[in-house]
Structures are given as structure tokens and as C-alpha cells.
Design an enzyme around this catalytic site. Structure first.
Site, mmCIF file in Angstrom:
data_model
loop_
_atom_site.group_PDB
_atom_site.id
_atom_site.type_symbol
_atom_site.label_atom_id
_atom_site.label_comp_id
_atom_site.label_asym_id
_atom_site.label_seq_id
_atom_site.Cartn_x
_atom_site.Cartn_y
_atom_site.Cartn_z
ATOM 1 N N GLY A 95 42.561 14.648 2.154
ATOM 2 C CA GLY A 95 41.821 14.682 0.898
ATOM 3 C C GLY A 95 42.325 15.709 -0.084
ATOM 4 O O GLY A 95 42.332 15.479 -1.294
ATOM 5 N N ASN A 162 53.217 15.783 14.527
ATOM 6 C CA ASN A 162 52.126 16.722 14.743
ATOM 7 C C ASN A 162 52.740 18.101 14.974
ATOM 8 O O ASN A 162 53.428 18.335 15.969
ATOM 9 C CB ASN A 162 51.308 16.297 15.964
ATOM 10 C CG ASN A 162 50.070 17.167 16.154
ATOM 11 O OD1 ASN A 162 49.906 18.206 15.514
ATOM 12 N ND2 ASN A 162 49.185 16.745 17.058
ATOM 13 N N ASN A 199 41.924 21.753 10.655
ATOM 14 C CA ASN A 199 41.541 22.319 11.938
ATOM 15 C C ASN A 199 42.253 23.650 12.165
ATOM 16 O O ASN A 199 43.303 23.925 11.590
ATOM 17 C CB ASN A 199 41.837 21.337 13.081
ATOM 18 C CG ASN A 199 43.322 21.034 13.201
ATOM 19 O OD1 ASN A 199 44.065 21.747 13.885
ATOM 20 N ND2 ASN A 199 43.772 19.976 12.519
ATOM 21 N N CYS A 241 47.386 37.847 7.406
ATOM 22 C CA CYS A 241 47.763 36.503 7.849
ATOM 23 C C CYS A 241 46.509 35.815 8.371
ATOM 24 O O CYS A 241 45.420 36.413 8.429
ATOM 25 C CB CYS A 241 48.869 36.567 8.900
ATOM 26 S SG CYS A 241 48.298 36.961 10.562
ATOM 27 N N CYS A 244 44.989 37.686 11.227
ATOM 28 C CA CYS A 244 44.454 39.032 10.960
ATOM 29 C C CYS A 244 42.943 39.024 10.833
ATOM 30 O O CYS A 244 42.268 39.950 11.278
ATOM 31 C CB CYS A 244 45.069 39.595 9.674
ATOM 32 S SG CYS A 244 46.766 40.172 9.835
ATOM 33 N N CYS A 265 30.975 12.651 11.998
ATOM 34 C CA CYS A 265 32.144 13.172 11.273
ATOM 35 C C CYS A 265 31.677 14.090 10.155
ATOM 36 O O CYS A 265 30.514 14.071 9.750
ATOM 37 C CB CYS A 265 32.993 12.031 10.704
ATOM 38 S SG CYS A 265 32.149 11.047 9.456
ATOM 39 N N CYS A 318 46.737 43.291 14.412
ATOM 40 C CA CYS A 318 46.761 41.825 14.465
ATOM 41 C C CYS A 318 47.329 41.354 15.804
ATOM 42 O O CYS A 318 48.250 41.967 16.363
ATOM 43 C CB CYS A 318 47.598 41.282 13.305
ATOM 44 S SG CYS A 318 47.709 39.475 13.258
#
Length: 427
Positions: A95, A162, A199, A241, A244, A265, A318
Site C-alpha cells: 500500500g 523474500n 513486519n 538504527c 537501537c 487482518c 545497541c
């Protein structure tokens, strides 16, 4: 295609004339009619514009870049045509990513690298960009089909993979650092990575790749309730990042996959995703073409039209080893960077003093400093033309109040006073 159909018609006509048996001509006429129908369909289809060698600022209806080049004429950017030298990688053609890709294509970006592994579904029709006739196509192929029709000048590279898998991550890394389409920037890789995934695992993969390559990137996202979103600029070593400042879900030790329920969903609004995509591309243009201020973090809450912004420094503790390496490099380079910035500011101040305060303009308006008038001897005067007098006193002269002058005393009066004093003293 049109030329091939015309050639086929010519061959059928030649075959029809060379056949000795007239009974076969009916079949040939039938084929000829079908070819003519296909030719008419081809000619009535959408016409693709030809590639443009150079961007032009000429204001004509046939120039696809005239409105974009107007930014240069208005002084917003110094050289808009530089946009054709940049490469941008978009991870996630959903989207936000698909709309961002279309915006960059319409802006005339030089090259787009598109990454996704999913296919177009009817469930995606609530979003922008994709069409029902593209259902079943991979999102990368559907994006290339649409974007190449919009602007054939853009170099499009699609990767149906992927990036969270071992092989996919290696291909992703290789494509970012080895691919370059501009001869003057050979081997420089991409200029910016846009993360438009949905995700945590994919975001961490992009974060890892960009930290290892010292690659600047922008992260984006839309909430599951579809009413808020954000964009974030991440410069390895200089800003935090993605590891972090991990999301609450990660800090709490909760597996993200356990939160998704079967048959449920996330909500999705084309309006929210369009706003986030617009903010993402707007900051991308500012970053590439060096104008305006690039937001380090910009949120969006559609319920209140609230746009919070903030800066996030890197975390010295980190968990990402590559991030710690970039932080150390940034710290070691700080003295040289500060010296260069100071020299640049001094040079700008010097040039500002040398340039006149008010340049020539089309209205022939000039402003003169008061000091210049004094140096030219242009002092003001209170002299009046002959025959005129002032009704009121001049403000520059000290005024004397009535009765403030001491009374005039004659010498005879003083002698008289002295005699009186002497008479008093003798008594």
C-alpha cells in the site's frame, strides 16, 4: 505489434492471389478479417510516449517534465535534472511502497529497484495503484507493467524474493552495492533505500543490510488500525538504527507472529497509506536534491491530524554489531567533519558580506543605507526658501521657557544696594 500485423495481412493477400483453387479463399478471407480486427484493437489501445533524452523546462503540453522543471526556475532546487542520476530501492510493493514507486516514477527518478515476493489479490483493491486485471501477477511484475507505461525513461529492476531468507538476503545485499546504471556513479550502488514492509522481521533485514553497507535508508509504516503512520530517516552511526530503539513488542519479548489471529487482518485505508507515501517521497526528494529540511522522524495521526516529530540518537549499547561499528566510525570522523562545516559557514558568511544587500530587480527599486548618505555628504538642512518663516519653533533647537531669563540690573541699582548694606553694617 502493429507492423507485424500489417505484414501478416500482406502475406495473406499474396497467398489468396496465388491459390489456384477458389474454394480455399473463404478460409483465407476469414483469417484476414480476424487479423484486421486485431490490428484495429492494437491501434485503439493506449499510446505509450517515447523516451525523452534530456529534461526540458519548455512550457508546452507535450513536455512531460515542464511542471517538474519549474521547481528549478522558481529556485526551489538548483538542478532538478540531477534526479535522473539517482537510484532508489523500494522494499515492499504494498500500500505504501507501490504508491511511493509511482510518485518517484512520475518525478523522473533515474532507477528504481523493486523488492517483493507476494502476488496481487482482489483483497488489495482497497489500496491505490493495483488494478483488478493484475490479480495473480507478482507485485513486482505488476508494478513494472504500470510504471513503464507511466514513464519509460525510468530504469526498472524487479526482484521477486523474500529478503528475510538467506538466499534472498544475499541477493538483496548484492543488488544494493553492485548495481549502478549511471556511468559517472559506477559501483556506487543505490543512493537511498525505502523500507515499506509491514513486519518486524523484514525491517530488521533491511536494517542489517544498510548497517553493513553503511547505506542511508528511510523506514515507513502504517498502524494496524489504519489511522496513523510514520516515516523515519536512518543514517548508520549518526542516527538510531531500527535495533537501537526496538518496538515495545520486541522489548517485551513477545513473538510478533503470535499476535495475528486466524481470519483477522489489519485494517487498511488508501487515504492513510497515500499520506504516508507522500511524506516518504517528499523527504526522499529533499534528501536527494538537497533542498528544505529532511525530517528525522515524522508521525501522522489521522484522527487529530497530528504530526509529531523528533530526533533519535544511536544507542551506544545497541545489539547490532554493525551499528556499533558505524557509530565508532562516525565518532572518529567528527573532528574533520566539524572543521569542514566551520570552514563552509565562514565561507558563506564571507560571500554574504561581499554580495550587495539588495540586488537589481525588475521594478528598479533600490534601498540606500543611511551611512552611505553621511559618507556622501548628503546631510539634511533646515533652511527655508526665501520669504518663508516657521510658525512653530524648530524641534532641533533647545527651547527657552518664558520667565526663565534673569532680570537685567543696571549699575546704578547696584551702587544703591551697596550703600544700604554699608549702612546696616555700621549700626
Amino acid at each position: 505489434m502493429e507492423a507485424e500485423l500489417k505484414e501478416l495481412l500482406h502475406d495473406l493477400e499474396s497467398l489468396n492471389q496465388s491459390l489456384p483453387d477458389p474454394s480455399h479463399r473463404a478460409s483465407i478471407d476469414k483469417l484476414r478479417l480476424r487479423v484486421e480486427h486485431l490490428t484495429s484493437l492494437e491501434m485503439s489501445g493506449p499510446v505509450r510516449r517515447l523516451k525523452v533524452q534530456d529534461m526540458s523546462a519548455e512550457v508546452v503540453d507535450s513536455n512531460p517534465y515542464s511542471r517538474l522543471m519549474a521547481l528549478q526556475r522558481m529556485g526551489i532546487v538548483e538542478n532538478y535534472e540531477r534526479i535522473r542520476e539517482f537510484s532508489v530501492a523500494i522494499v515492499g510493493i504494498g500500500g505504501v511502497g507501490s504508491v511511493a514507486a509511482e510518485m518517484l516514477t512520475r518525478c523522473g527518478i533515474g532507477r528504481l529497484l523493486l523488492y517483493d515476493y507476494d502476488k496481487v489479490e482482489l483483497a488489495n483493491m482497497n489500496r491505490l495503484f493495483f488494478r483488478p486485471d493484475q490479480v495473480g501477477m507478482t507485485k513486482t511484475d505488476a508494478a513494472v507493467q504500470t510504471l513503464s507505461d507511466i514513464n519509460p525513461d525510468v530504469v526498472l529492476e524487479s526482484y521477486t524474493l523474500n529478503i528475510t531468507t538467506v538466499q534472498g538476503f544475499e541477493t538483496f545485499m548484492s543488488s544494493l552495492k553492485n548495481k549502478s546504471f549511471c556511468p559517472r556513479k559506477e559501483g556506487s550502488g543505490v543512493d537511498l533505500v525505502l523500507s515499506c514492509v509491514d513486519n518486524y522481521e523484514a525491517r530488521m533485514a533491511v536494517n542489517q543490510a544498510c548497517n553493513e553497507l553503511n547505506q542511508t535508508w528511510m523506514e515507513s509504516g502504517v498502524s494496524e488500525d489504519a489511522v496513523s503512520g510514520h516515516i523515519q530517516l536512518l543514517i548508520p552511526g549518526e542516527t538510531a538504527c531500527f535495533a537501537c530503539a526496538p518496538p515495545l513488542i520486541v522489548a517485551s519479548g513477545i513473538d510478533e507472529r503470535t499476535l495475528k489471529r486466524e481470519g483477522v487482518c489489519a485494517a487498511s485505508l488508501p487515504t492513510t497509506m497515500g499520506v504516508v507515501a507522500g511524506l516518504l517521497v517528499q523527504n526522499t526528494l529533499k534528501f536527494l536534491l538537497k533542498f528544505g529540511h529532511v525530517s528525522p522522524y515524522l508521525g501522522y495521526n489521522s484522527l487529530k491530524d497530528f504530526f509529531p516529530t523528533m530526533e533519535m540518537k544511536p544507542n551506544p549499547q545497541c545489539s547490532n554489531a554493525a551499528c556499533l561499528e558505524r557509530q565508532e566510525e562516525y565518532f572518529l570522523a567528527k573532528p574533520a567533519r566539524d572543521a569542514a562545516l566551520k570552514a563552509k559557514m565562514e565561507a558563506e558568511d564571507l560571500s554574504a558580506t561581499e554580495v550587495s544587500l539588495h540586488a537589481d530587480n525588475e521594478w528598479h527599486i533600490s534601498v540606500v543605507d543611511d551611512n552611505e548618505l553621511d559618507s556622501m555628504g548628503a546631510a539634511s538642512t533646515d533652511a527655508l526658501p526665501e520669504g518663508l518663516v516657521r510658525e512653530l519653533p524648530s524641534a532641533d533647537e533647545p527651547q527657552k521657557l518664558p520667565g526663565s531669563e534673569p532680570p537685567l540690573t543696571s549699575i546704578d541699582d547696584l551702587e544703591d544696594l551697596r550703600r544700604q548694606l554699608d549702612a546696616l553694617n555700621s549700626n
